[in-house]
Design a protein around this motif. Structure first.
Motif, PDB file in Angstrom:
ATOM      1  N   ALA A  79      32.974  58.755  56.654  1.00  0.00           N
ATOM      2  CA  ALA A  79      31.770  58.677  57.496  1.00  0.00           C
ATOM      3  C   ALA A  79      32.046  58.001  58.833  1.00  0.00           C
ATOM      4  O   ALA A  79      31.119  57.827  59.643  1.00  0.00           O
ATOM      5  N   GLY A  80      33.299  57.604  59.075  1.00  0.00           N
ATOM      6  CA  GLY A  80      33.659  56.989  60.339  1.00  0.00           C
ATOM      7  C   GLY A  80      33.517  55.482  60.372  1.00  0.00           C
ATOM      8  O   GLY A  80      33.656  54.861  61.437  1.00  0.00           O
ATOM      9  N   LEU A  81      33.247  54.854  59.215  1.00  0.00           N
ATOM     10  CA  LEU A  81      33.190  53.403  59.137  1.00  0.00           C
ATOM     11  C   LEU A  81      34.607  52.848  58.941  1.00  0.00           C
ATOM     12  O   LEU A  81      35.476  53.544  58.410  1.00  0.00           O
ATOM     13  N   PRO A  82      34.842  51.600  59.316  1.00  0.00           N
ATOM     14  CA  PRO A  82      36.180  51.021  59.114  1.00  0.00           C
ATOM     15  C   PRO A  82      36.458  50.625  57.671  1.00  0.00           C
ATOM     16  O   PRO A  82      37.504  50.039  57.380  1.00  0.00           O
ATOM     17  N   GLY A  83      35.537  50.942  56.777  1.00  0.00           N
ATOM     18  CA  GLY A  83      35.658  50.590  55.364  1.00  0.00           C
ATOM     19  C   GLY A  83      34.411  49.878  54.905  1.00  0.00           C
ATOM     20  O   GLY A  83      33.378  49.892  55.586  1.00  0.00           O
ATOM     21  N   LEU A 136      24.979  43.388  58.179  1.00  0.00           N
ATOM     22  CA  LEU A 136      25.997  42.351  58.051  1.00  0.00           C
ATOM     23  C   LEU A 136      27.370  42.978  57.839  1.00  0.00           C
ATOM     24  O   LEU A 136      27.538  43.886  57.013  1.00  0.00           O
ATOM     25  N   ARG A 137      28.366  42.466  58.568  1.00  0.00           N
ATOM     26  CA  ARG A 137      29.722  43.016  58.495  1.00  0.00           C
ATOM     27  C   ARG A 137      30.763  41.906  58.409  1.00  0.00           C
ATOM     28  O   ARG A 137      30.522  40.781  58.856  1.00  0.00           O
ATOM     29  N   VAL A 138      31.888  42.251  57.848  1.00  0.00           N
ATOM     30  CA  VAL A 138      33.079  41.402  57.852  1.00  0.00           C
ATOM     31  C   VAL A 138      34.211  42.222  58.453  1.00  0.00           C
ATOM     32  O   VAL A 138      34.559  43.283  57.923  1.00  0.00           O
ATOM     33  N   LYS A 139      34.719  41.794  59.600  1.00  0.00           N
ATOM     34  CA  LYS A 139      35.750  42.534  60.333  1.00  0.00           C
ATOM     35  C   LYS A 139      35.336  43.990  60.551  1.00  0.00           C
ATOM     36  O   LYS A 139      36.124  44.918  60.402  1.00  0.00           O
ATOM     37  N   GLY A 140      34.057  44.178  60.882  1.00  0.00           N
ATOM     38  CA  GLY A 140      33.527  45.501  61.167  1.00  0.00           C
ATOM     39  C   GLY A 140      33.095  46.282  59.951  1.00  0.00           C
ATOM     40  O   GLY A 140      32.468  47.343  60.084  1.00  0.00           O
ATOM     41  N   LYS A 141      33.378  45.787  58.760  1.00  0.00           N
ATOM     42  CA  LYS A 141      33.064  46.517  57.528  1.00  0.00           C
ATOM     43  C   LYS A 141      31.691  46.108  56.997  1.00  0.00           C
ATOM     44  O   LYS A 141      31.443  44.912  56.794  1.00  0.00           O
ATOM     45  N   PRO A 142      30.782  47.047  56.752  1.00  0.00           N
ATOM     46  CA  PRO A 142      29.496  46.704  56.148  1.00  0.00           C
ATOM     47  C   PRO A 142      29.692  46.052  54.776  1.00  0.00           C
ATOM     48  O   PRO A 142      30.553  46.454  53.993  1.00  0.00           O
ATOM     49  N   VAL A 143      28.874  45.051  54.505  1.00  0.00           N
ATOM     50  CA  VAL A 143      28.952  44.304  53.245  1.00  0.00           C
ATOM     51  C   VAL A 143      27.974  44.910  52.247  1.00  0.00           C
ATOM     52  O   VAL A 143      26.790  45.084  52.549  1.00  0.00           O
ATOM     53  N   PHE A 144      28.468  45.218  51.062  1.00  0.00           N
ATOM     54  CA  PHE A 144      27.623  45.784  50.003  1.00  0.00           C
ATOM     55  C   PHE A 144      27.937  45.046  48.716  1.00  0.00           C
ATOM     56  O   PHE A 144      29.101  44.787  48.407  1.00  0.00           O
ATOM     57  N   MET A 145      26.890  44.721  47.949  1.00  0.00           N
ATOM     58  CA  MET A 145      27.089  43.949  46.722  1.00  0.00           C
ATOM     59  C   MET A 145      26.535  44.703  45.513  1.00  0.00           C
ATOM     60  O   MET A 145      25.499  45.376  45.603  1.00  0.00           O
ATOM     61  N   VAL A 146      27.201  44.549  44.381  1.00  0.00           N
ATOM     62  CA  VAL A 146      26.766  45.101  43.099  1.00  0.00           C
ATOM     63  C   VAL A 146      26.352  43.942  42.206  1.00  0.00           C
ATOM     64  O   VAL A 146      27.137  43.014  41.966  1.00  0.00           O
TER      65      VAL A 146
END
Length: 357
Positions: A191-195, A158-168
């Motif tokens: 790592a080459g991700l957009p954030g 799952l991504r938002v504007k290309g950014k992987p979503v991570f939750m704490v």
């Protein structure tokens, strides 16, 4: 835009050696679910699954069936609970690892770091520590990120504007949330991700997520007012609750009456609504548990309406709406079909999402 429904997903349905040692050989979440008994007149237990059965998450067909059912009822993604205790220690990682390795099911997913110490207290034992949550420092944070990097790169993630979503799960437990989030954002770019699009769970509806380094937060339901917390400044309630303890009764609340606490009318524009379909954790906790009784698919629909009202007012980059949970059977909160209501909760969810599309 229609809501993008994310269902929290528990991977506790397969044996691991630690649970074998702590509880009994072959222990899984089903062990507690199937032995549950009613604790008062009208208490619906055991609460058992219907069409998916007592599945084992080591079986690919079980994971495929879950995803197919979710997709057919407007669930957009699963949010897998992920356990990293520090120094590389993980638990219950097998289901997600196999989803990554196999490429199946073809269904979106994300990860929530459930950063809490495991103890026996909710299982009727003492406060013995089973697995302690540690925060060893930046090197461990880097190892943790690198462990999840294959997931972040997966096309299903799952991504938002290309950014992987991570939750704490528990941001307040982090020694320095801003340092942690800044570090992981930097690692993602290296790592080459957009954030990263970083979420946290929090009970405060006006929590300042951005000040802690997060993009938004999931509004954690906060109805769990256990009677044992009643102060002596409320002597009548205290005495009543002591009697209920002696009788072996759990704390019982009405599902509909608790909705203002579960889903407040006002919240931060960064707060993502989270809906409980139901709740009864007595399979885990026995008389120490909490029951939200009188939940029905119709009342779940009304709770979704409250959540959608908050969702429409959000200041957001995402369109998320969370459900707690897909399969928390021993806590009695689940969308998966059960013997009492079948697919009715899923059908209500599907109808509400499509009506808001």
């Amino acid at each position: 835009m229609k809501p993008e429904v994310i269902a929290l997903y528990l991977p506790q349905y397969h044996p691991i050696k630690e649970n074998d040692e702590w509880w009994e050989p072959g222990f899984t979440e089903w062990t507690n679910v199937t032995k549950a008994k009613p604790l008062y007149r009208g208490h619906y237990q055991p609460n058992l699954p219907s069409e998916l059965g007592l599945y084992d998450l080591r079986v690919p067909e079980a994971r495929e069936a879950q995803a197919a059912l979710a997709k057919a009822h407007s669930v957009a993604a699963f949010c897998y609970y992920h356990y990293w205790f520090g120094h590389g220690r993980r638990l219950l990682e097998r289901p997600l690892d196999e989803v990554l390795a196999s490429g199946k099911p073809d269904f979106p997913f994300m990860v929530c770091w459930a950063n809490q110490t495991w103890s026996g207290v909710w299982h009727g034992l003492d406060k013995r520590i089973l697995a302690e949550q540690l925060y060893p420092g930046p090197e461990d944070e880097k190892a943790h990120f690198e462990t999840l990097l294959p997931a972040f790169r997966d096309p299903r993630y799952l991504r938002v504007k290309g950014k992987p979503v991570f939750m704490v799960y528990a941001p307040d437990e982090l020694p320095d949330p801003v340092a942690f989030t800044s570090h992981w954002r930097r690692l993602a770019e290296e790592a080459g991700l957009p954030g990263l699009y970083l979420l946290a769970e929090h009970r405060d509806p006006f929590w300042d997520a951005r000040a802690k380094g997060f993009d938004a937060f999931v509004l954690k339901p906060s109805f769990l007012r256990r009677r044992t917390w009643t102060p002596w400044s409320q002597p009548i309630a205290k005495i009543r609750n002591k009697i209920l303890d002696w009788l072996g009764r759990p704390s019982v609340f009405d599902y509909e009456a608790q909705q203002p606490y579960l889903l407040p009318d006002q919240a931060s524009p960064l707060a993502i609504p989270c809906v409980l379909p139901n709740w009864d954790n007595t399979p885990r906790s026995g008389p120490r548990g909490v029951v939200l009784e009188n939940s029905t698919p119709q009342k779940f629909g009304a709770a979704l309406d409250r959540a959608l009202a908050l969702w429409r007012r959000r200041e957001r980059e995402d369109d998320f709406l969370f459900i707690k949970s897909w399969n928390e059977w021993a806590e009695g909160n689940h969308l998966e079909p059960g013997r009492r209501w079948g697919r009715a909760y899923l059908e209500v969810l599907d109808a509400k999402v499509k009506a808001n599309g």
